[in-house]
Design an enzyme around this catalytic site. Structure first.
Site, short mmCIF file in Angstrom:
data_model
loop_
_atom_site.label_atom_id
_atom_site.label_comp_id
_atom_site.label_asym_id
_atom_site.label_seq_id
_atom_site.Cartn_x
_atom_site.Cartn_y
_atom_site.Cartn_z
N VAL A 190 0.87 -1.18 0.00
CA VAL A 190 0.00 0.00 0.00
C VAL A 190 0.91 1.22 0.00
O VAL A 190 1.87 1.29 0.77
CB VAL A 190 -0.94 0.03 1.23
CG1 VAL A 190 -1.72 1.34 1.30
CG2 VAL A 190 -1.89 -1.16 1.20
N GLY B 274 -2.19 3.48 7.04
CA GLY B 274 -2.82 3.99 8.25
C GLY B 274 -4.27 4.39 8.07
O GLY B 274 -4.87 4.97 8.97
N LEU C 110 -6.56 0.63 4.49
CA LEU C 110 -6.59 0.04 3.15
C LEU C 110 -5.84 -1.29 3.09
O LEU C 110 -6.23 -2.19 2.35
CB LEU C 110 -6.02 1.01 2.13
CG LEU C 110 -6.84 2.28 1.92
CD1 LEU C 110 -6.17 3.20 0.92
CD2 LEU C 110 -8.25 1.95 1.47
N GLN D 13 8.93 -6.19 10.35
CA GLN D 13 8.21 -4.95 10.66
C GLN D 13 6.71 -5.03 10.37
O GLN D 13 5.97 -4.14 10.79
CB GLN D 13 8.85 -3.75 9.93
CG GLN D 13 8.75 -3.79 8.43
CD GLN D 13 9.93 -4.47 7.75
OE1 GLN D 13 10.61 -5.31 8.34
NE2 GLN D 13 10.17 -4.13 6.49
N TYR E 151 -0.12 -8.65 10.24
CA TYR E 151 -0.73 -9.92 9.84
C TYR E 151 -1.30 -10.68 11.03
O TYR E 151 -2.35 -11.31 10.91
CB TYR E 151 0.27 -10.78 9.06
CG TYR E 151 0.61 -10.16 7.72
CD1 TYR E 151 -0.36 -10.04 6.73
CD2 TYR E 151 1.87 -9.67 7.44
CE1 TYR E 151 -0.08 -9.46 5.51
CE2 TYR E 151 2.16 -9.09 6.23
CZ TYR E 151 1.19 -8.99 5.27
OH TYR E 151 1.47 -8.41 4.06
#
Length: 160
Positions: A99, A105, A108, A135, A140
């Site tokens: 993204v 943030g 999306l 990171q 996930y």
């Protein structure tokens, strides 16, 4: 969230606030991706460049492609992308989730992942895997992915 079909794209978010303007975010599963736009998107997050020829082959052989974009001056501006490969029966692996930083943030990435998982479940895929850099592991995990409970790491072979 307002969702409606527009040709081969779906209006995913109506009137997202972006830089003082209201823009619409669309989703498509069309594999006809502008490779230059995809490279620009990947550059925006610092990914290593890959040869267009190989990226095109990877996309063509993917089980599923999902792209997020907005329209500016009658052009589609790619802001999100993910793809999955599959054995078409049991398993799928999600790749290349990205993204654009300007749109991170805003939920999306979660929407992109929700959509790809929903499409894979609809195809009756029962095991979904992915590889995550350190990171983004928490991102996930917050979506329900689990680290291997046995601590077994994936194994890789690279040509010498």
């Amino acid at each position: 969230m307002n969702i409606r079909n527009i040709e081969d794209k779906v209006l995913l978010i109506n009137q997202l606030n972006y830089r003082g303007n209201k823009i619409n975010i669309y989703l498509t599963t069309n594999k006809n991706i502008n490779l230059y736009a995809l490279e620009k998107l990947c550059d925006s997050v610092g990914w290593v460049r890959r040869p267009f020829k190989k990226v095109k082959i990877a996309i063509e052989h993917s089980f599923l492609i999902i792209s997020l974009f907005h329209i500016k001056d009658n052009s589609n501006i790619l802001i999100g992308f993910a793809r999955a490969t599959s054995d078409h029966a049991f398993n799928a692996t999600i790749w290349d989730v990205v993204v654009h930083p300007d749109f991170q943030g805003k939920g999306l990435g979660k929407i992109l992942m929700d959509q790809i998982i929903q499409q894979l479940k609809y195809a009756d895929i029962t095991t979904i895997t992915l590889f995550a850099d350190p990171q983004v592991i928490m991102f996930y995990k917050n979506l329900g992915f689990l680290a291997d409970p046995d601590g077994i790491k994936g194994m890789f072979w690279y040509p010498h």
